[in-house]
Every structure is written in C-alpha cells, then in structure tokens.
Design an enzyme around this catalytic site. Structure first.
Site, mmCIF file in Angstrom:
data_model
loop_
_atom_site.group_PDB
_atom_site.id
_atom_site.type_symbol
_atom_site.label_atom_id
_atom_site.label_comp_id
_atom_site.label_asym_id
_atom_site.label_seq_id
_atom_site.Cartn_x
_atom_site.Cartn_y
_atom_site.Cartn_z
ATOM 1 N N LYS A 73 30.280 19.899 42.169
ATOM 2 C CA LYS A 73 29.264 20.850 41.685
ATOM 3 C C LYS A 73 27.896 20.205 41.575
ATOM 4 C CE LYS A 73 32.245 24.187 39.451
ATOM 5 N NZ LYS A 73 32.918 24.592 38.247
ATOM 6 N N LYS A 109 39.771 31.590 49.102
ATOM 7 C CA LYS A 109 40.414 32.281 47.973
ATOM 8 C C LYS A 109 39.553 33.461 47.514
ATOM 9 C CE LYS A 109 40.604 30.705 43.639
ATOM 10 N NZ LYS A 109 40.870 29.929 42.424
ATOM 11 N N LYS A 141 36.074 35.057 41.710
ATOM 12 C CA LYS A 141 35.107 35.810 40.896
ATOM 13 C C LYS A 141 33.682 35.542 41.368
ATOM 14 C CE LYS A 141 36.157 34.219 36.690
ATOM 15 N NZ LYS A 141 37.251 33.353 36.437
HETATM 16 P P1 AMP Z 1 39.250 31.436 38.248
HETATM 17 O O1 AMP Z 1 38.947 32.894 38.438
HETATM 18 O O2 AMP Z 1 39.092 30.648 39.530
HETATM 19 O O3 AMP Z 1 38.540 30.849 37.054
HETATM 20 O O4 AMP Z 1 40.810 31.325 37.933
HETATM 21 C C1 AMP Z 1 41.410 31.891 36.805
HETATM 22 C C2 AMP Z 1 42.900 32.006 37.044
HETATM 23 O O5 AMP Z 1 43.162 32.978 38.070
HETATM 24 C C3 AMP Z 1 43.569 30.718 37.532
HETATM 25 O O6 AMP Z 1 44.885 30.668 36.984
HETATM 26 C C4 AMP Z 1 43.644 30.890 39.021
HETATM 27 O O7 AMP Z 1 44.703 30.148 39.602
HETATM 28 C C5 AMP Z 1 43.880 32.386 39.157
HETATM 29 N N1 AMP Z 1 43.292 32.875 40.402
HETATM 30 C C6 AMP Z 1 41.963 32.999 40.649
HETATM 31 N N2 AMP Z 1 41.743 33.497 41.877
HETATM 32 C C7 AMP Z 1 42.979 33.659 42.447
HETATM 33 C C8 AMP Z 1 43.423 34.111 43.736
HETATM 34 N N3 AMP Z 1 42.564 34.525 44.677
HETATM 35 N N4 AMP Z 1 44.754 34.165 43.971
HETATM 36 C C9 AMP Z 1 45.627 33.762 43.017
HETATM 37 N N5 AMP Z 1 45.277 33.322 41.788
HETATM 38 C C10 AMP Z 1 43.961 33.264 41.499
#
Ligand code: AMP
Length: 335
Positions: free
Chosen positions: A125, A206, A209
């Site tokens: 980052k 992926k 958000k």
């Molecule tokens: P984040 O949104 O990256 O802060 O992730 C929050 C939680 O959501 C974590 O447990 C991630 O592993 C899960 N997560 C986020 N994006 C995905 C995705 N596209 N597919 C599966 N799990 C996700």
C-alpha cells in the site's frame, strides 16, 4: 413490520466454549463476495462458537476516508450484518470498545519498527509514495490488540492476513516473557477454502468493495434491475454451444465465475445451452438470494433505534469481556 428479535447481546456466559472473532472493514458497500465468502460462514459459526463480529471503523481510518461517508457505511454495514442473520452473535463497532485502542497503545511499546516495516501489506500500500498515514504502518498492532483482547485459542486466517497474525503471536510471546503471562497465544488455522467470487467485468480479480469502478461488483443492496445489468455485461468468452458452459478457471474465468455464483446461490446449470441463458439463471438466483436480505434490511433500517440498541449491547459485552485482559496487561507493564 417484522424485525428479527435480537434485543440484547448473548449473555457473558455463552453456551459455547470456543470464541470466534471477525472484523469487517467499512471501506465500501458490502458485496456478493462478502456475503458468500464471509457472512455466510459467520452465520454458520453461530451454531458452534461464541461469536464476536466487529465493524473495524478504526482500521477504515488508515486509508483516505470521508467522515460523513464512513459514518454512513458503518450504519449500513451494522444493519446488513443483522439482516444477514447474525442475530445470535455479539455485534459491535470497534471504536465503541476503547480497550482496542488502549491495548494497541501498549502493544506499540512491544512491537518494533523493524517488524512493521516487513509487513507485506504496508509495503504494497505504501509502494511509490513518500509518506503514508502513520496508522497504516501501525495497523497490524491494532489488529494484534483486536485479537489478543478476546483470548481466542485459534485464529482462522486467509493468506492475506497470515503475516499479521504471526506478528500478533510474536508480540504476545514477547509481552508475556517480558512482563508476565497475560495473553493466550493463538494458533493460526487455515479456514476451509470458501467461495471466491470474482469481478464480473474482470474475472481474474476478486470481487471487492474497493479497487474497481464497480461495474462488475454486485452490492448486497443492488436492486434486481442493477443486478441484471451487471450480470448481462459480465465477461464470458467467444466459445458457443452447450459444451461452452463448463468450469475451467484458467481458460474460462468468466463462465467459471458465473457457474460458481449460480451454484452458491442455489441455482442449477442443467439444461442451459447459451451464455444468455446462463446469465439469466445467475441473475434470477442472485436476485432470489438477495431479496430476503434486502427485505430484512429495509425493515431494520426503518427502526434504527433497534439496530443502535443491538450494537450498544454488543459493545457492552465486549467491554465486559475485554476489561480483565486490558487491566492485566496494564498492571503487568507497570501502569
Ligand atoms: P474485504 O471486503 O476484502 O475487507 O473482506 C472481508 C471478508 O469478505 C473477508 O473474509 C474476505 O475473505 C471476504 N471476501 C471479500 N471479497 C470476497 C470475494 N470476492 N469472494 C469471497 N470472499 C470475499
């Protein structure tokens, strides 16, 4: 109006002996990836563990943020966690449990700049910029405090957070040997491979958000026509015919992603012969998956006091559970 009943957090003496803690960062609107990869397993864990689920608003401050937007995202996320069925958990907002920041301050006196400089996420980052927020550098110490305050015996962690949990263990071991046995040293466990939902517009990335323009990201509060449009514009490939509808993550990432979303949302690919039909089936399955959640969300959003009460009760339980750990750490370090 039907509101799922969760008037107060579970009692301090929960029926479950194992504790589970997960924090979600309110840095954007929650996605279908968050639902399938995180919220669903979190709901399932309520059957077997005493679950603490937090909204990591302090962590959201480590990157550029707008105060008004952050407050709104926290409110939305708080309501969505309840709407997703986390009504047998202790739900809290991290900043409402001051012990997190207080313990982080003590652990900063144990962790070293050398260790923090080695954190891959900080390097990534901070790459190419002269200077970052100090909190981005110290974020792993706050994460260590988040974990150690709850004395979990195991921390299930994905690859991207593994180094931070290793740091948590190192800091806890060092604190214990310098000042006395205050912290439980958590084992790092690897959770079973969960659903990994990819961006519809770029199925090699992926669905996240943040980070893309959102065209290929299904948000949990997207209305059906928005879901339809995003799925319809999703990337596939130029193959045609019924055999084209098959999973092959390397050669056909877009189609594979659509098939996986379809399966995760309870749909059936049998009999589908065109990409158009596949996309329609995916749309229908996703809309059906989101509909009850969105209905519960709008019921809860119409009664914000209820959501506030649930989180106030959750924070109170967190303060109760973490107070002895913070007090022991303060006494041991000489305060
Ligand atoms: P984040 O949104 O990256 O802060 O992730 C929050 C939680 O959501 C974590 O447990 C991630 O592993 C899960 N997560 C986020 N994006 C995905 C995705 N596209 N597919 C599966 N799990 C996700």
């Amino acid at each position: 109006m039907t509101i799922p009943s969760a008037p107060s957090a579970p009692s301090a003496t929960s029926a479950h002996s194992t504790r589970r803690l997960s924090l979600l960062k309110p840095t954007g609107h929650l996605t279908l990836g968050n639902l399938l990869g995180a919220l669903r397993p979190m709901v399932a864990a309520q059957q077997t563990a005493d679950c603490f689920y937090g909204i990591a608003d302090l962590h959201a401050l480590t990157v550029a943020h707008d105060p008004v937007a952050l407050r709104e995202l926290v409110r939305e996320q708080a309501t969505l966690l309840l709407a997703a069925g986390l009504d047998a958990s202790t739900l809290f907002v991290q900043s409402r449990v001051p012990a997190h920041a207080q313990l982080a301050c003590l652990l900063e006196c144990v962790a070293t700049t050398g260790e923090l400089n080695r954190m891959i996420q900080f390097k990534e980052k901070g790459r190419g910029v002269d200077s970052t927020k100090t909190s981005l550098f110290t974020y792993p110490v706050l994460m260590a405090a988040d974990i150690l305050l709850y004395r979990p015996t195991q921390v299930p962690v994905g690859d991207d957070q593994r180094q931070h949990v290793e740091l948590t263990r190192d800091v806890a071991v060092r604190f214990n040997s310098a000042y006395g046995a205050v912290f439980t040293i958590p084992e790092i466990t690897t959770p079973p491979a969960g659903a990994r939902v990819m961006d519809l517009a770029d199925p090699t990335a992926k669905m996240g958000k943040t980070g893309s323009d959102g065209a290929g990201v299904i948000h949990l509060l997207d209305p059906p026509d928005v879901v339809r449009r995003k799925v319809a514009r999703g990337v596939t490939d130029s193959e045609t015919g019924p055999e084209a509808i098959r999973a092959d993550r390397e050669a056909k990432p877009g189609v594979t992603n659509l098939l996986e979303i379809l399966a995760a949302c309870g749909g059936d690919p049998a009999g589908l012969t065109t990409y158009g039909a596949l996309k329609k089936a995916v749309t229908d399955a996703v809309v059906a998956e989101l509909e009850p959640l969105q209905k519960r969300y709008s019921d809860l959003a119409a009664d914000p006091d209820h959501v506030t009460e649930v989180y106030a009760a959750g924070a109170a339980r967190c303060r109760e559970v973490t107070a002895p750990v913070l007090a022991a750490a303060e006494a041991a370090i000489g305060l």
